[in-house]
Each structure stands twice: as structure tokens, then as C-alpha cells.
Write a protein that holds these residues in place. Structure first.
Motif, PDB file in Angstrom:
ATOM      1  N   UNK A   1       3.379  -3.461  -2.165  1.00 62.96           N
ATOM      2  CA  UNK A   1       3.070  -3.110  -3.621  1.00 62.96           C
ATOM      3  C   UNK A   1       2.024  -4.321  -4.091  1.00 62.96           C
ATOM      4  N   UNK A   2       2.388  -5.522  -3.635  1.00 58.38           N
ATOM      5  CA  UNK A   2       1.366  -6.726  -4.095  1.00 58.38           C
ATOM      6  C   UNK A   2       0.224  -6.776  -3.533  1.00 58.38           C
ATOM      7  N   UNK A   3       0.044  -6.272  -2.324  1.00 62.27           N
ATOM      8  CA  UNK A   3      -1.221  -6.314  -1.756  1.00 62.27           C
ATOM      9  C   UNK A   3      -2.187  -5.441  -2.243  1.00 62.27           C
ATOM     10  N   UNK A   4      -1.600  -3.937  -2.552  1.00 63.63           N
ATOM     11  CA  UNK A   4      -2.615  -3.105  -2.841  1.00 63.63           C
ATOM     12  C   UNK A   4      -2.887  -3.480  -4.529  1.00 63.63           C
ATOM     13  N   UNK A   5      -1.972  -4.206  -5.118  1.00 61.49           N
ATOM     14  CA  UNK A   5      -2.145  -4.417  -6.587  1.00 61.49           C
ATOM     15  C   UNK A   5      -3.219  -5.483  -6.831  1.00 61.49           C
ATOM     16  N   UNK A   6      -3.604  -6.492  -5.587  1.00 62.13           N
ATOM     17  CA  UNK A   6      -4.677  -7.243  -6.030  1.00 62.13           C
ATOM     18  C   UNK A   6      -5.775  -6.994  -6.444  1.00 62.13           C
TER      19      UNK A   6
ATOM     20  N   UNK B   1      -7.102   1.916 -11.568  1.00 69.21           N
ATOM     21  CA  UNK B   1      -6.200   3.311 -11.753  1.00 69.21           C
ATOM     22  C   UNK B   1      -5.952   3.363 -10.352  1.00 69.21           C
ATOM     23  N   UNK B   2      -6.958   3.301  -9.393  1.00 64.88           N
ATOM     24  CA  UNK B   2      -6.887   3.494  -7.874  1.00 64.88           C
ATOM     25  C   UNK B   2      -5.624   2.332  -7.284  1.00 64.88           C
ATOM     26  N   UNK B   3      -5.864   1.252  -7.835  1.00 63.26           N
ATOM     27  CA  UNK B   3      -4.751   0.222  -7.365  1.00 63.26           C
ATOM     28  C   UNK B   3      -3.401   0.839  -7.973  1.00 63.26           C
ATOM     29  N   UNK B   4      -3.093   1.508  -9.125  1.00 66.57           N
ATOM     30  CA  UNK B   4      -1.949   1.664  -9.435  1.00 66.57           C
ATOM     31  C   UNK B   4      -1.502   2.853  -8.673  1.00 66.57           C
ATOM     32  N   UNK B   5      -2.187   3.925  -8.332  1.00 67.37           N
ATOM     33  CA  UNK B   5      -1.768   4.843  -7.560  1.00 67.37           C
ATOM     34  C   UNK B   5      -1.453   4.510  -6.029  1.00 67.37           C
ATOM     35  N   UNK B   6      -2.054   3.565  -5.676  1.00 67.95           N
ATOM     36  CA  UNK B   6      -1.601   2.909  -4.148  1.00 67.95           C
ATOM     37  C   UNK B   6      -0.389   2.312  -4.386  1.00 67.95           C
ATOM     38  N   UNK B   7      -0.340   1.567  -5.429  1.00 65.24           N
ATOM     39  CA  UNK B   7       1.023   0.883  -5.863  1.00 65.24           C
ATOM     40  C   UNK B   7       2.330   1.920  -5.573  1.00 65.24           C
ATOM     41  N   UNK B   8       1.891   3.072  -6.307  1.00 65.64           N
ATOM     42  CA  UNK B   8       3.230   3.804  -6.051  1.00 65.64           C
ATOM     43  C   UNK B   8       3.356   4.423  -4.777  1.00 65.64           C
ATOM     44  N   UNK B   9       2.602   4.516  -4.152  1.00 66.64           N
ATOM     45  CA  UNK B   9       2.621   5.192  -2.590  1.00 66.64           C
ATOM     46  C   UNK B   9       3.300   3.993  -1.781  1.00 66.64           C
TER      47      UNK B   9
ATOM     48  N   UNK C   1       1.909  -3.028   4.433  1.00 75.72           N
ATOM     49  CA  UNK C   1       0.972  -4.164   3.891  1.00 75.72           C
ATOM     50  C   UNK C   1      -0.239  -4.449   4.377  1.00 75.72           C
ATOM     51  N   UNK C   2      -0.342  -4.069   5.858  1.00 74.62           N
ATOM     52  CA  UNK C   2      -1.572  -4.222   6.538  1.00 74.62           C
ATOM     53  C   UNK C   2      -2.392  -2.871   5.990  1.00 74.62           C
ATOM     54  N   UNK C   3      -2.085  -1.884   5.984  1.00 67.82           N
ATOM     55  CA  UNK C   3      -2.379  -0.712   5.634  1.00 67.82           C
ATOM     56  C   UNK C   3      -2.757  -0.870   4.164  1.00 67.82           C
ATOM     57  N   UNK C   4      -2.067  -1.275   3.321  1.00 64.75           N
ATOM     58  CA  UNK C   4      -2.493  -1.663   1.975  1.00 64.75           C
ATOM     59  C   UNK C   4      -3.668  -2.524   1.784  1.00 64.75           C
TER      60      UNK C   4
END
Length: 642
Positions: free
Chosen positions: A280-285, A587-595, A603-606
Motif C-alpha cells: 500500500x505504501x509503495x503505490x501510495x508514494x 486518484x490512480x494511486x488511491x485505486x492502486x492502494x485498494x488493490x 510491493x514490486x508490482x506496486x
């Protein structure tokens, strides 16, 4: 303190390992480490090294060296209570290391170092105007001592030195001509496309380009205090100013970081899987905040520069669309600032052409706006100009010199009457418009009257400010007479105008209006610097002095209302693109955080996904830099950026 080095660049004491170089080194190390990691994958299973797979060791080097540098920089910010958008990335990096997700940690370093290097590159591109100015300055000056001429550093010039300026050389310091007759191009300061004649007594500005004759000047200032050095310093300080838009980015990051941490903790708590916390933190950066904002700002500055607009304070790009009151100086902004001589009223015993010839002979050595009108009238009448000596032009004192053995002074009505009240009976009746008074050997010679024409596009420009740019009020301020100001206001459709205003009165009016609503003040830079400084946004026409450049947020050397309108649209487009990049990316990061929270993204894919989001934000931010045209309402055949 050295004023210039390497062709005029103000000296900056930069450590060998500056922050920019460190981040560049970290970026290179990270790329090499990640590439080596993937290259070692085939042999990692069969060849362990000290208990770890061989492919992990390049990542260890990246984490130890690159991560250490970045953490140190961000810890410094944290100690200063600067919890910006990049603080979340550090938490993700540390979490990745603790959980053994070394590739994810290395990719976070790649994101952070890449963003910082990219921002530094954008800032360096924005410095191209400063570098261009620096290239104008000579590396040495030619000091004249008797018949000897010695090349010296600009730093070695002292007040009183005699400096020879060879043909087509650039003046290294402010001074006064003591020998020689010629002409110099001072357009970079005045914005006017003509050269100014020089004779003994005439002033010379550093940075002016000499003509075909050798001039010897006496240095009046040190190189570090000269007009050119002041302009360079103003531009440097402007580049170092932190735009308010970037602070808004930090504010967004400040609330987004706690939100992302909350989501990450909830995902960890509900699932019991700490890897989800990291994912979650990785995609939220929030790299769109770290990268897209400075790129968008620099792109807008670059676009403005291509349109001939110098942005000295980037905050004008944010503030301009919020302005509701437009306040204009008269001469040089809504008029062309190129008065025409319309009447010569000679005193008894003097002919109009003779007085005009004497005045024009002296006006060759003046930068006053009326000088051009006098010279143009003399040229039209084919008058032969006389020899001039002992030229002097002190602020507020008028122009004085000796022409063909006669002492000529070009002054104004108020000064004459103040010094000799009897002159009020001698001078012709006061009238609307501009005028100057010619004195010959201490006696009244003539009055010259001028008219400054309004700009052809002035009425259209003023008329579209409300409907298109949402201005609620338009005002005209001027130091000129009420009849002249009122006439111009009616021509341009301005409802509120104030005449005979001193610079101090202008400041009070602008300050009062700014307290009511955000203001835009436009002036030609002559006595307008204080008003430019107190307005929400100040736009200066021309480059009359370093003080003007410092006071105004933007400078338009070509004095074009079309350029002002283009600046409106650049700022509006910048704001729109910036919000698209930042909000869209988050917004894209928030969607990714949900997934990631539900375990669908590792984490790597994120980290890879976040890089993709960054690319989208960067590409969108670059649209302004890559665009060829910007719409101006005054010219209908140019395309609008979409």
C-alpha cells in the motif's frame, strides 16, 4: 566578494559533492544495481554468496549507499518539521528493507532520486535566461593608465578607474564617458530597439554593447554593485524563490501521507500480512506531487520565455488567475510610451527650428521617452545637429549640456516655477498633454508639446478583462494631468481613473485595493516599482531598472498587451494541467492502494505500477513545455492548448 566569473555568472560557492550531484550519483547507482540484480537472476539459485542469493547483493549496495543519502536528506527535513510528500516514501523504503523486499526498496530509491534529479534538471533549464545574460558580460576590463591599457579582472575595478571600451565590446561596469563619441545598445535594459548616443558626460550602463568607436569611461560603481550585477542578483533570487504552488503540493502530501498510512495499517491489521502494509505504501508514494508540480511550473516559465515574457517570481503563475482588480499606469502600458512632438512654441527672438535643433542635439544623449520624439521631429525637418559637450542628466534635474557654445537645459514647468515663480508669467498657458521647456543660456527658449497615442489593441484588451478573465474592476492611475488621463480613459472604456498621482499615492491606492480583492498592477517601470511590489501581481513593461525587475513578478520587455494576455492564458493552462497531473495521479494511486490492500498487488508490482502513474503525470505536465502555441484573445489565429 567576486561579482562575476566565467563570463559574468555570479559566483556561487558550491561544494564538490552538492545535493544535485549526490542525487545524480544515487540515481546512476540505483539503475546499475537494479540492472545487475536482474542480470544475476539466472545464477542466483546455484551460486549463493555469504548466505544470500547473488542477485540480492547489488540491491544491498543500492540500499546501503543510495538509501542512506536519501534518508539523511529527508531526516533533515523532518527535523525542520517539513513533512512533505516524500516522507511517505521513506516509510515505505524502511518497511521494505525490514520485510526483506529489497527490490521494492530499491525501486523506491529510484523513484525518489529520479524525481529529485528531474526537478534539478527542470530548474536548470529555467536558468537559461540567466545564463544568456551571463554570457553577455566580458571576462576582463581594459583599464587605461596614461597611454597604457592593461587587462584586469572585473573584480579589480575600483571607483574612479578609467576603462576603455573597444568597438562592439560590452561595458563591464557603470560609468560616465570621459573621452570619445559613439553610441551604445542598451535595449536589454530599456526594452527599446534603438541605440543611445554617447559623448563626454553621458552615463554608461554595464551590459550595454558599444558601437563602432572607442569610448573611455570613468567607473562610477564597483562591478558587484553595477546595474548589470543587480539584475543578475535579482534573477538569481527569483529562481530560488519557492513557488506557493509547490507549498500547496506539500500540503496535499501532508494529508495524503496520514491517509495512506491509515489504509496500510488497516490492510495489515485485517489481513495479518505485513507485506500488504508495504504494498500500500509503495503505490501510495505521491510522486506526481514530487515530480509533476516542478515540471509544470518550469514548463510554464519556459513557455512564457518563448513568448518574450520573463517570470521573475513564479508565484505570479498561481496568483494571476485569482486577480479581480486590474490597475494600470498610463504611459508605456496603455499608451505606446512613444510620444510625438505636436507643437513648438518658441520665445520671442527664437525660431522654432533653431530651438528644436539645439534641443535635439542634446537629446541624443538622453534615455528620456520624450528624447525620441524630439529627435524624430528634427529628423523629419532635416535639421543638422550641433556639437555637444559636458552632458549631464541627473534624476529630477533635467538634461543639461553645451551645444555649439550655448548652454542648453531641457526641463519641466514645475521645476522652473518652483525655482523662479516669475516664470509662470513667461511660460505659455498650461494645456493637456506632455510638454518640456527649453532654456537657452539661462533664459526661456521654447515649450515643446507632445501627444502619446493609446495602443491600438488597448480598448479590446481592457474590454475583455471582465468577460474572459473575470476581473470586476479596471482602474487607470497616472502622474499625468487630469485632462490627458480622462481622455485616455474614455477612449479605452475605463470607468475609474485618477490623475496627478505621485508614486507614494499610487502605492496607497494599490494597497487599499489589494485589501479588498487580489490586484494586478501594470506599469512601465518608471517610478512604478513600489506599486508593483505591493500588488498581488505586478507586471512591468520594459526593463528600466533592476529595482523594477525585483518589484515585478513578471517583465514584458516588448511592452505588448498581447503578451500580457498570453501570460493570462499560460497561468490558467498551467493551473489546469497541474491539477490534472496531481489529482489524476493521486486518484490512480488511491485505486492502486485498494488493490494492494486486498493483496492483488505485490510491493514490486506496486513500485512498477507507481512508475507508470509517474510517467502519466510527467507526460501530462510536459504538455505545456512541448506546446508550440498559446491562445491570445487579441489574436484569433493561434491554437489554444487543450
Amino acid at each position: 566578494m567576486h561579482a562575476y566569473q566565467h563570463g559574468g555568472v555570479p559566483e556561487q560557492k558550491t561544494p564538490i559533492w552538492s545535493a544535485v550531484r549526490l542525487n545524480r550519483a544515487v540515481l546512476i547507482l540505483t539503475v546499475v544495481g537494479i540492472v545487475t540484480h536482474f542480470a544475476l537472476i539466472p545464477v542466483s539459485i546455484s551460486v549463493p554468496v555469504f548466505g544470500h542469493a547473488a542477485m540480492d547483493w547489488p540491491l544491498f549496495a543500492v540500499i546501503a549507499l543510495g538509501g542512506g543519502v536519501l534518508i539523511f536528506e529527508i531526516v533533515q527535513k523532518a527535523l525542520a518539521r517539513d513533512f512533505g510528500a516524500d516522507f511517505l516514501a521513506v516509510i515505505a523504503f524502511v518497511t521494505g528493507v525490514v520485510l526483506g523486499e529489497y527490490l521494492a526498496a530499491a525501486l523506491i530509491i529510484l523513484m525518489l532520486s529520479g524525481g529529485q534529479v528531474l526537478e534539478a534538471f527542470a530548474m536548470r533549464k529555467a536558468s537559461s535566461a540567466l545564463n544568456a545574460l551571463a554570457d553577455r558580460m566580458p571576462r576582463v576590463a581594459h583599464r587605461k593608465d596614461g597611454e597604457n591599457i592593461t587587462d584586469i579582472s572585473l573584480d579589480d575595478i575600483v571607483v574612479g578607474d578609467l576603462i576603455a571600451i573597444f568597438p562592439h565590446d560590452t561595458a563591464p561596469v557603470d560609468g560616465v564617458v570621459v573621452d570619445g563619441h559613439g553610441a551604445m545598445d542598451e535595449s536589454y535594459l530599456t526594452g527599446e530597439p534603438f541605440v543611445v548616443a554617447k559623448a563626454p558626460g553621458a552615463s554608461v550602463l554595464s551590459g550595454a554593447i558599444n558601437g563602432d568607436a572607442v569610448l573611455v569611461i570613468r567607473a562610477e560603481r564597483l562591478s558587484s554593485e553595477s546595474r548589470y550585477a543587480q539584475i543578475m542578483q535579482v534573477m538569481q533570487e527569483a529562481e530560488q524563490k519557492r513557488p506557493k504552488i509547490r507549498r500547496i503540493g506539500d500540503q496535499i502530501g501532508a494529508w495524503f501521507a496520514p491517509f495512506a498510512l491509515l489504509v496500510a495499517f488497516i490492510a495489515w491489521y485485517l489481513s495479518g500480512d505485513s507485506v500488504r502494509f508495504l504494498a500500500v505504501l509503495v503505490v501510495a508514494t505521491p510522486c506526481p506531487l514530487l515530480i509533476a508540480i516542478p515540471i509544470t511550473i518550469m514548463s510554464a516559465i519556459s513557455m512564457a520565455a518563448r513568448r518574450g515574457i520573463v517570470i521573475s517570481d513564479p508565484t505570479v503563475l498561481e496568483r494571476l488567475p485569482t486577480c479581480k482588480t486590474a490597475i494600470f499606469d498610463k504611459t508605456g502600458t496603455l499608451t505606446y510610451g512613444r510620444p510625438e512632438l505636436v507643437e513648438v512654441l518658441p520665445a520671442s527672438g527664437h525660431g522654432a527650428n533653431e530651438v528644436l535643433r539645439l534641443a535635439a542635439s542634446l537629446e541624443r544623449y538622453s534615455k528620456h521617452p520624450l528624447a525620441t520624439a524630439v529627435l524624430a521631429a528634427a529628423e523629419t525637418r532635416k535639421l543638422a545637429l550641433g556639437d555637444v559637450a559636458r552632458v549631464s542628466e541627473k534624476p529630477g534635474q533635467g538634461l543639461v549640456g553645451v551645444v555649439d557654445g550655448q548652454e542648453i537645459a531641457v526641463t519641466h514647468r514645475k521645476k522652473l516655477i518652483a525655482s523662479d515663480p516669475a516664470m509662470a508669467e513667461i511660460l505659455p498657458p498650461d494645456a493637456s498633454g506632455l510638454e518640456c521647456v527649453i532654456m537657452i543660456d539661462g533664459a526661456y527658449g521654447a515649450t515643446l508639446r507632445f501627444r502619446d497615442s493609446p495602443r491600438a489593441d488597448g480598448r479590446n484588451f481592457v474590454g475583455h478583462l471582465g468577460p474572459v478573465h473575470n476581473f470586476n474592476k479596471v482602474m487607470l492611475l497616472s502622474g499625468d494631468r487630469a485632462s490627458e488621463v480622462s481622455h485616455l480613459s474614455k477612449l479605452l472604456g475605463i470607468d475609474e481613473s485618477l490623475a496627478s498621482q505621485s508614486p507614494e499615492q499610487k502605492v496607497e491606492i494599490v494597497r487599499r485595493e489589494t485589501a479588498l480583492a487580489p490586484t494586478l498592477f501594470m506599469g512601465d517601470g518608471i517610478n512604478d516599482a513600489p506599486a508593483l511590489a505591493v500588488a498581488t501581481v505586478g507586471i512591468a513593461f520594459g526593463k528600466h531598472s533592476s529595482v523594477t525587475a525585483e518589484a515585478a513578478g513578471a517583465v514584458i520587455p516588448e511592452s505588448s498587451l498581447q503578451a500580457v494576455d498570453e501570460l493570462f492564458h499560460i497561468s490558467m493552462t498551467m493551473r489546469r494541467i497541474l491539477l490534472q497531473s496531481v489529482i489524476g495521479g493521486m486518484v490512480l494511486s488511491i485505486f492502486a492502494m485498494g488493490f494492494a490492500a486486498f493483496g492483488y498487488i505485490s510491493p514490486v508490482a506496486g513500485a512498477v505500477l507507481q512508475e507508470g502513474i509517474d510517467v502519466i503525470a510527467i507526460v501530462n505536465a510536459l504538455r505545456l513545455a512541448l506546446a508550440g502555441n498559446i491562445r491570445a484573445d487579441l489574436v484569433g489565429d493561434e491554437k489554444q492548448i487543450s
